[in-house]
Motif scaffolding. Sequence first.
Motif, PDB file in Angstrom:
ATOM      1  N   UNK A  14       0.835  -1.210   0.000  1.00 57.35           N
ATOM      2  CA  UNK A  14       0.000   0.000   0.000  1.00 57.35           C
ATOM      3  C   UNK A  14       0.866   1.255   0.000  1.00 57.35           C
ATOM      4  N   UNK A  15       1.917   1.224   0.822  1.00 63.24           N
ATOM      5  CA  UNK A  15       2.807   2.385   0.911  1.00 63.24           C
ATOM      6  C   UNK A  15       3.474   2.642  -0.438  1.00 63.24           C
ATOM      7  N   UNK A  16       3.881   1.550  -1.087  1.00 61.37           N
ATOM      8  CA  UNK A  16       4.502   1.635  -2.402  1.00 61.37           C
ATOM      9  C   UNK A  16       3.558   2.270  -3.409  1.00 61.37           C
TER      10      UNK A  16
ATOM     11  N   UNK B 108       6.317   3.711   5.361  1.00 65.87           N
ATOM     12  CA  UNK B 108       6.091   4.699   4.302  1.00 65.87           C
ATOM     13  C   UNK B 108       7.203   5.754   4.298  1.00 65.87           C
ATOM     14  N   UNK B 109       7.628   6.170   5.491  1.00 69.38           N
ATOM     15  CA  UNK B 109       8.741   7.122   5.602  1.00 69.38           C
ATOM     16  C   UNK B 109      10.012   6.528   5.016  1.00 69.38           C
ATOM     17  N   UNK B 110      10.242   5.282   5.392  1.00 68.33           N
ATOM     18  CA  UNK B 110      11.435   4.584   4.914  1.00 68.33           C
ATOM     19  C   UNK B 110      11.444   4.549   3.387  1.00 68.33           C
ATOM     20  N   UNK B 111      10.305   4.196   2.800  1.00 74.11           N
ATOM     21  CA  UNK B 111      10.199   4.120   1.343  1.00 74.11           C
ATOM     22  C   UNK B 111      10.445   5.469   0.679  1.00 74.11           C
ATOM     23  N   UNK B 112       9.842   6.513   1.258  1.00 75.90           N
ATOM     24  CA  UNK B 112       9.970   7.842   0.681  1.00 75.90           C
ATOM     25  C   UNK B 112      11.424   8.294   0.735  1.00 75.90           C
ATOM     26  N   UNK B 113      12.086   8.023   1.863  1.00 75.94           N
ATOM     27  CA  UNK B 113      13.498   8.389   1.977  1.00 75.94           C
ATOM     28  C   UNK B 113      14.335   7.632   0.958  1.00 75.94           C
ATOM     29  N   UNK B 114      13.983   6.353   0.786  1.00 78.90           N
ATOM     30  CA  UNK B 114      14.702   5.526  -0.166  1.00 78.90           C
ATOM     31  C   UNK B 114      14.559   6.102  -1.578  1.00 78.90           C
ATOM     32  N   UNK B 115      13.363   6.520  -1.905  1.00 82.88           N
ATOM     33  CA  UNK B 115      13.114   7.121  -3.220  1.00 82.88           C
ATOM     34  C   UNK B 115      13.902   8.428  -3.350  1.00 82.88           C
TER      35      UNK B 115
ATOM     36  N   UNK C  33      -2.987  -5.425  -8.509  1.00 80.61           N
ATOM     37  CA  UNK C  33      -3.727  -6.344  -7.648  1.00 80.61           C
ATOM     38  C   UNK C  33      -4.882  -5.567  -7.014  1.00 80.61           C
ATOM     39  N   UNK C  34      -5.603  -6.189  -6.074  1.00 79.47           N
ATOM     40  CA  UNK C  34      -6.776  -5.523  -5.501  1.00 79.47           C
ATOM     41  C   UNK C  34      -6.427  -4.248  -4.744  1.00 79.47           C
ATOM     42  N   UNK C  35      -5.191  -4.148  -4.245  1.00 82.02           N
ATOM     43  CA  UNK C  35      -4.814  -2.947  -3.491  1.00 82.02           C
ATOM     44  C   UNK C  35      -4.325  -1.842  -4.415  1.00 82.02           C
ATOM     45  N   UNK C  36      -4.214  -2.132  -5.736  1.00 85.44           N
ATOM     46  CA  UNK C  36      -3.716  -1.134  -6.674  1.00 85.44           C
ATOM     47  C   UNK C  36      -2.216  -1.229  -6.887  1.00 85.44           C
ATOM     48  N   UNK C  37      -1.577  -2.212  -6.232  1.00 85.55           N
ATOM     49  CA  UNK C  37      -0.131  -2.370  -6.379  1.00 85.55           C
ATOM     50  C   UNK C  37       0.191  -3.015  -7.724  1.00 85.55           C
TER      51      UNK C  37
END
Length: 457
Positions: free
Chosen positions: A116-118, A225-232, A318-322
Amino acid sequence: MTLDDLAGQVGTAPSQLSLIENGHREPRLTLLQAIATALGVELATLLDAEPPSRRDGLEIALDAAQRGPLYAALGLPRVRAGKRLPTEALEALVGLHTELARRSSEASATPEEARRANTELRRAMRARDNYLEEIEDAAEALLVTVGYSSGPLTHRTVEQLVSHLGFSLHHARDLPSSTRTVTDLEHGRIYLPPASLPGGHGLRSLALQAVAHRVLGHTHPGTYADFLRQRLEISYFAACVLMPRHAATEFLLAAKRNRDLAVEDLRDAFGVTHESAAHRFTNLATSQLGITVHFARVGRDGTLYKGYENDDVDFPTDVTGAIEGQTVCRHWTSRTVFDHNDLAGEFHQYTDTPSGTYWCSAQTGQGADGDFSVTLGVPFAAAKWFRGRESTSRSVSRCPDPTCCREPSADLTAKWRGAAWPSAKLHTHILGALPSGTFPGVDDAEVYAFLEAHAPR
Ligand SMILES: [Zn+2]
């Protein structure tokens, strides 16, 4: 002594004492003095925040833990921390409560949350055309300090840049296996893996990503979500330094004027990997060149590892939009490239899809997790700016219609259903839903086509 006994001795109502005991009301000084006298202790003892004994401390801790929402949510009975409760039991209960609180506050992401965060992050980036101006600005300001003007950024320049920020680079063979780099903030040292290839491109990017956390003022990521954003953001920053906005845009605009845009040229001009160049192209395509695009990294088996689009190309979800872990259409350039690739250059194809016709350019490579393709695509109308627009390769994709490429044809199904016994591979990446054929995790269309090709005639 019961609450009633004490209340009688100090001349107040038991309910009043209860409010004070539970911290809902502050006592008057005279009442406090009376309580101290009744209990035969100094006033100071009552005011001391330290529990009188370890046993008392545990009793208070157990009581507090059992009143909390975490314990209440479990629907378990409360244990009275009275004299009859052995100290070991009290120790064990308080220890468990402490651990329960620690685990629940730990930022632990389930695969579901991660997906979801992705997805949220991908949507946010789409809304900004995959372009982060503030990071572009930060990178450009930094490049000025080391006197960069144009062309590829050398290892030496990266070193100067890192040292300008107060860090030095060190290679280590024993980096923890769960890390890419480790930064010693105390001594200003960045530890990188050993250079596997002399001058390997990846190390410049890793070093830049490590300092990016500092440059961008990142603090400890509280959530996945923070981790992902920082990674990006750190990979975005590294890309901005290796292919600076000004220099890269100038380069791309000249190519566009000559109707000669090509990811491979951007790659070669700045000495980066094909994937980095294709990805960087998506940052600048819409914001600087006015072209909407899509990007995909796809495995040989069709698994979508990474994708970005703002040209309405219809990525499977998928169903979550990922989209990560989904299988892309067999007729997309990302997959047909494996059949056509001459192993040297890019492969170009026009694909008709339900959301329009796209011109795509793909290149294959080998990664740690097998063969993959990197695709950059644009709507038909924008193909005129690109080298390879004269391609005669055409394909038609009707996905997500399952009869496009997901379901085996009726005659193959009639022939092979019941006669095929594939043994499914266990996917090491649990990114997405497994293909759901007759056997879990198996793609029937693929199995039947295989059997058809190998069956004795
Ligand atoms: Zn398809």
